[in-house]
Design an enzyme around this catalytic site. Structure first.
Site, PDB file in Angstrom:
ATOM      1  N   LYS A   1       0.808  -1.212   0.000  1.00 56.04           N
ATOM      2  CA  LYS A   1       0.000   0.000   0.000  1.00 56.04           C
ATOM      3  C   LYS A   1       0.848   1.272   0.000  1.00 56.04           C
ATOM      4  O   LYS A   1       0.517   2.249  -0.678  1.00 56.04           O
ATOM      5  CB  LYS A   1      -0.967  -0.014   1.174  1.00 56.04           C
ATOM      6  CG  LYS A   1      -2.033  -1.102   1.040  1.00 56.04           C
ATOM      7  CD  LYS A   1      -3.036  -1.064   2.171  1.00 56.04           C
ATOM      8  CE  LYS A   1      -4.068  -2.173   1.997  1.00 56.04           C
ATOM      9  NZ  LYS A   1      -5.085  -2.155   3.072  1.00 56.04           N
TER      10      LYS A   1
ATOM     11  N   ASP B   1     -10.089   1.909   2.704  1.00 58.81           N
ATOM     12  CA  ASP B   1      -9.929   1.122   3.931  1.00 58.81           C
ATOM     13  C   ASP B   1     -10.687   1.699   5.127  1.00 58.81           C
ATOM     14  O   ASP B   1     -11.268   0.939   5.904  1.00 58.81           O
ATOM     15  CB  ASP B   1      -8.439   0.984   4.272  1.00 58.81           C
ATOM     16  CG  ASP B   1      -7.754  -0.093   3.447  1.00 58.81           C
ATOM     17  OD1 ASP B   1      -8.442  -1.030   2.998  1.00 58.81           O
ATOM     18  OD2 ASP B   1      -6.526  -0.003   3.237  1.00 58.81           O
TER      19      ASP B   1
END
Length: 513
Positions: free
Chosen positions: A306, A347
């Protein structure tokens, strides 16, 4: 006469067959009843008997239990199997030719007259497995095998780094043939098995059971559930999740179910990338997907990439910058191959969404997130944005303190955490996932009204989740987290909304909240 491969021709996904032949590779000896073979008749069109792994099985016994066609394969040690050597190998192939519909004959060792005179062309599957770092080498191999008349030619390369798995797909793209199955084995090349049939490869192989016939081979049941095979829905865009490892991801199941429900002409695959930078340079930024008629139109990103995804993007949204990582990459297109990408993060919604759906008011609630990695930062940022008073707890004090300061949150060393001080507790660590793991906190210390969130999903609830549920607490599992962040991601990637009920059903969730 076989088609020439000297004049490349692009075979677009719309030219591919509407269905593929789904082959189940039998790698473990069946039971005496053969019930598992009968079950495979509902899943696959062809049963590959890996004789080098299961030994000799009577053809009549197989035909009584499997309704489709039968393929005999005696994979040699040189090509990743446990096959016997001459003269036993030749005798086994000749015996198989008398009963099987197809016999796999290896190009480097089985093309002598003794085999070819007995295995008639309509039963031949000429195969080759090995390294081919460039298209020129693989085209040479195709010329070699095409010198023998056969029903199918199978060319499987081994990809050791991202980018090498494109070679067999480039071969299919230029060959314009319907008798060549080419893909890349190994974790890195696993996704090519899903794209290859859309470029003309007529067969797709899947494992009949838990033991794969080759590295990167998915179970045949997953090929059906996650990707809809043997049917090949039209696809004009490609999406995927990038991670390492990636084969376990349920994102393909979720997104492909959404495409089917919404009528989207799209395909979603899992890209295993040991190095994000190499994948980005050699795969994501290549022009292959545009030339193939499957432009890469969005990427999900999971651990451990990420932060690297955020660094690779040309621009980023506030949430991606705040969490210091991106779980979503969107191309900025101007009619050509995308060279600029935007980083986003859904997220935070993965944590906030299911809590809200469960009736938990977040404003002014006390919340603690255990874990200061990317997942923990995202959860904390989402809860804080929703109005909760958030603290960050971590085993390594220096790491946790730095993360908390960057987010403007309070920090609590994990050993000093008092679970009963909080209304919401999020586990963003690996603690409590296995039976012998220490728990992130003592479930007995939580308030009776507390809600807990477990970010990891697997085959079932984690020991920590089970302990919390036994106390009657509200527990949000990892699949619910995946669903809620995936719903936002789906909308960002496609511009259409994935119905909640469709996504929940795809992930096997019985949502009563």
């Amino acid at each position: 006469m076989n088609p020439t491969i000297d004049e490349p021709r692009i075979a677009t996904p719309t030219e591919a067959a509407a269905t593929a032949t789904l082959v189940a590779s039998l790698t473990e000896a069946p039971s005496a009843s053969g019930d598992e073979v009968r079950a495979l008749s509902e899943l696959a069109d062809c049963l590959e008997v890996r004789a080098d792994l299961v030994g000799d099985i009577g053809v009549d016994w197989l035909r009584e239990r499997f309704a489709g066609e039968l393929l005999y394969t005696l994979r040699s040690e040189a090509e990743g199997g446990r096959g016997t050597v001459e003269p036993e190998r030749r005798a086994a192939l000749l015996s198989a030719a008398r009963g099987y519909d197809f016999v796999d004959i290896e190009a480097d060792r089985d093309l002598g007259r003794a085999v070819l005179d007995v295995v008639e062309p309509r039963r031949r599957l000429v195969s080759w497995h090995g390294r081919a770092r460039n298209l020129k080498v693989l085209r040479g191999r195709l010329r070699q095998v095409s010198g023998v008349e056969a029903r199918l030619y199978k060319l499987v390369t081994e990809a050791q780094r991202s980018g090498e798995e494109l070679v067999p797909l480039e071969l299919l793209l230029g060959a314009g043939r319907g008798d060549v199955a080419a893909f890349s084995m190994g974790a890195i090349g696993a996704w090519t098995r899903l794209v290859a049939p859309r470029l003309g490869a007529p067969w797709v192989y899947g494992a009949a059971g838990p033991l794969a016939a080759a590295p990167g081979q998915p179970p045949v049941e997953r090929l059906r559930v996650d990707y809809g095979l043997p049917n090949l829905r039209r696809a004009s865009r490609l999406f995927g999740v990038v991670g390492h490892p990636a084969a376990h991801s349920l994102s393909p199941r979720l997104h492909n179910a959404g495409y089917s429900d919404r009528g989207e002409e799209a395909l979603y695959v899992a890209f295993d990338a040991p190095s994000f930078e190499t994948f980005w340079r050699e795969v994501a930024l290549s022009d292959f997907f545009d030339r193939a008629g499957l432009p890469l139109s969005g990427l999900s990103v999971t651990a451990p990439h990420k932060a690297a995804a955020l660094a690779a993007a040309s621009e980023a949204g506030d949430l991606a910058r705040g969490t210091q990582g991106a779980n979503t990459l969107l191309p900025c297109r101007n009619g050509a191959a995308a060279t600029r990408w935007r980083a986003e993060s859904t997220d935070p919604e993965g944590v906030v969404g299911p809590l809200r759906r469960g009736g938990i008011a977040l404003e002014d609630r006390e919340a603690v997130v255990i874990g200061a990695g990317g997942a923990g930062r995202a959860a904390a940022l989402g809860l804080a944005a929703a109005g909760a008073r958030v603290a960050l707890a971590n085993r390594t004090e220096s790491t946790g303190l730095a993360a908390a300061e960057s987010l403007g949150l309070a920090f609590v060393p994990l050993e000093e955490l008092v679970p009963g001080d909080f209304d919401i507790i999020v586990n963003a660590t690996s603690l409590g996932h296995r039976a012998d793991d220490p728990l992130p906190c003592d479930p007995a210390g939580l308030r009776a009204s507390a809600a807990a969130v477990e970010l990891v999903y697997g085959g079932g609830p984690t020991p920590w989740s089970r302990a919390l549920a036994a106390r009657g607490l509200m527990v949000v599992g990892g699949r619910e987290v995946l669903l809620h962040q995936g719903l936002s991601q789906f909308k960002a990637m496609t511009g259409t909304a994935l119905p909640f009920e469709v996504g929940a059903a795809a992930l096997g969730l019985e949502m009563c909240r």
